[in-house]
Design a protein around this motif. Sequence first.
Motif, short mmCIF file in Angstrom:
data_model
loop_
_atom_site.label_atom_id
_atom_site.label_comp_id
_atom_site.label_asym_id
_atom_site.label_seq_id
_atom_site.Cartn_x
_atom_site.Cartn_y
_atom_site.Cartn_z
N ARG A 1 0.83 -1.21 0.00
CA ARG A 1 0.00 0.00 0.00
C ARG A 1 0.86 1.26 0.00
NH1 ARG A 1 -0.73 1.73 5.49
NH2 ARG A 1 0.19 0.21 6.95
N HIS A 2 2.01 1.21 0.69
CA HIS A 2 2.92 2.36 0.66
C HIS A 2 3.53 2.52 -0.73
CE1 HIS A 2 2.48 2.66 4.93
NE2 HIS A 2 3.15 1.56 5.20
N VAL A 3 3.91 1.40 -1.35
CA VAL A 3 4.47 1.47 -2.69
C VAL A 3 3.44 2.03 -3.66
CG1 VAL A 3 5.61 0.19 -4.54
CG2 VAL A 3 5.88 -0.57 -2.17
N THR A 4 2.21 1.56 -3.57
CA THR A 4 1.15 2.05 -4.46
C THR A 4 0.96 3.55 -4.30
OG1 THR A 4 0.02 -0.10 -4.38
CG2 THR A 4 -1.28 1.81 -5.06
N HIS A 5 0.95 4.01 -3.05
CA HIS A 5 0.78 5.45 -2.79
C HIS A 5 1.88 6.27 -3.45
CE1 HIS A 5 0.26 9.24 -0.61
NE2 HIS A 5 1.54 9.15 -0.27
N PHE A 6 3.13 5.91 -3.20
CA PHE A 6 4.23 6.71 -3.73
C PHE A 6 4.43 6.51 -5.23
CE2 PHE A 6 5.58 6.68 0.81
CZ PHE A 6 5.62 8.06 0.98
N ALA A 7 4.12 5.32 -5.73
CA ALA A 7 4.22 5.10 -7.18
C ALA A 7 3.22 6.00 -7.91
CB ALA A 7 3.95 3.63 -7.51
N ASN A 8 1.99 6.04 -7.43
CA ASN A 8 1.00 6.92 -8.05
C ASN A 8 1.40 8.38 -7.94
OD1 ASN A 8 -1.23 5.40 -9.21
ND2 ASN A 8 -1.60 4.63 -7.14
N LYS A 9 1.97 8.75 -6.81
CA LYS A 9 2.40 10.15 -6.62
C LYS A 9 3.52 10.51 -7.60
CE LYS A 9 3.42 13.38 -2.87
NZ LYS A 9 3.56 13.52 -1.40
N GLN A 10 4.48 9.56 -7.81
CA GLN A 10 5.55 9.82 -8.77
C GLN A 10 4.98 9.93 -10.18
OE1 GLN A 10 8.21 10.71 -6.73
NE2 GLN A 10 9.58 9.40 -7.91
N ILE A 11 4.08 9.02 -10.54
CA ILE A 11 3.51 9.01 -11.89
C ILE A 11 2.67 10.26 -12.13
CG2 ILE A 11 1.92 7.78 -13.41
CD1 ILE A 11 2.91 5.18 -12.02
N ASP A 12 1.94 10.72 -11.12
CA ASP A 12 1.13 11.93 -11.28
C ASP A 12 1.94 13.12 -11.77
OD1 ASP A 12 -1.22 10.74 -10.53
OD2 ASP A 12 -1.18 11.44 -8.45
N ALA A 13 3.23 13.15 -11.41
CA ALA A 13 4.08 14.29 -11.76
C ALA A 13 4.38 14.35 -13.26
CB ALA A 13 5.38 14.23 -10.97
N PHE A 14 4.21 13.22 -13.98
CA PHE A 14 4.53 13.26 -15.42
C PHE A 14 3.46 12.62 -16.30
CE2 PHE A 14 6.85 9.48 -13.69
CZ PHE A 14 6.22 8.47 -14.41
N ALA A 15 2.36 12.13 -15.70
CA ALA A 15 1.38 11.36 -16.48
C ALA A 15 0.77 12.14 -17.62
CB ALA A 15 0.28 10.85 -15.53
N ASP A 16 0.53 13.44 -17.42
CA ASP A 16 -0.13 14.21 -18.48
C ASP A 16 0.82 14.66 -19.58
OD1 ASP A 16 1.32 16.03 -17.02
OD2 ASP A 16 -0.30 17.51 -16.82
N ALA A 17 2.14 14.41 -19.42
CA ALA A 17 3.12 14.85 -20.41
C ALA A 17 3.25 13.86 -21.57
CB ALA A 17 4.48 15.06 -19.75
N GLY A 18 2.92 12.61 -21.33
CA GLY A 18 3.05 11.62 -22.39
C GLY A 18 4.47 11.13 -22.60
#
Length: 428
Positions: free
Chosen positions: A147-164
């Motif tokens: 659950r901690h990995v999922t939280h931080f993985a999503n947080k990292q991905i959020d920083a670049f997800a909309d850039a493609g």
Amino acid sequence: MNSPSLNGPHNDAAQAASGGCPVRSAAPGGLTRLYGPEASADPHNIYAQLRKQFGSVAPVLLEGDVPAWLVLGYRENKRVLDNPRQFSRDSRIWRDWEEGRIESTSPLIPMLGWRPDCVSQDGEPHRRLRGAVTDNLQALAARGIRRHVTHFANKQIDAFADAGRADLVAQYAEYLPMLVLTRLFGLAEGEGRRLATSCAQLMKGGEDAVAHNERIMQVLGELAERKRAEPGSDFTSGLIEHHAGLDEDEILSHLRLVLITAHNTTSNLLARVLQLILTHTTRLAGLVSGQLNVSAVVEEVMWNTPPLAVLPGRFATADLELGGQRIKAGDLLVLGLTAGNLDPEIRPDAGVSIHGNQAHLAFSSGPHECPGQGVGQAIIETAVDVLLHRLPGLRLATPAGELTATASTWEMRLDRIPVEFTPQPAAV
């Protein structure tokens, strides 16, 4: 052959065994350096040349031209790792240290110097201290790391997800394990990136290694003091309260040990797993379809590109023979995990599948085998699953042959993994 020394029989052996075949990264005395620009450019070639010249155990130089034996053979690595009575982890018997040839400021000290931790000791002291570490790692696993990995993985991905597009080394693998570890240790999230940088610099060696080690110890010292006053359900509090009764130095040394080892090996392994998935479309398709699980990919990477290429270190407790070389009491040996895994004596065809075979050296072996395998596996499997779920159309943005890596004595890390994907909104 006698003990490795800059002015002794090491040179004679190098000249006699070379047969006129040059070794890259050679020092003036004919010995091969495992550090510096030439060694970093192509460590695999150096391993191959050393194996050709010397066989399964070769004389080399570490940073500062410190002599050591590099163990290249799989069987020889296993013998060293599985026999602490012959090959101790206690660097206080290191002859070059005892005789004053190693400065306390040497960049080797953060990796090889003695500390009051389980890695530096054998026998009953090792069992007592290792028990405290394994008990607390198991407690963390029972509470749920994913659950901690999922939280931080999503947080990292959020920083670049909309850039493609993104660099999965700098924007994902390089920091994600440390962010998870900050939560498990009870550290503030803001410390994660600074600690990840210091861990990476320590592994690279060089003149800044000692300063970065001191920075890590300062942060952990403050953490331990805080947790004594306000304990919680974290790894730090668990060490402080463990029935083994660790003293202050033992607690700090084990916090350092787990933090550095867990972050560096997991971040490097995660990057290598992502590289394999993205450069072999059958692996990616298998994961997306559910026909392949991440653990099989991790196993393949463990054999071919283990996160630690060279493991420090062991010290001979008596004069003995290893791989046809005469090792003297007090000699330093470093374990070639990558070279051992690719030893042609056990893998004459390195391209043949090793699926289901977990006899690799990536986690070390014997009494000092890595106790945090389950934690690393959970971080990597969850990180890959979240990434593939969040980023449809994920693909390399550069030819696979253009991916580069930078090596140090101890590890070889990918520089970048540029990718493209269908732009996505941030997770809600």
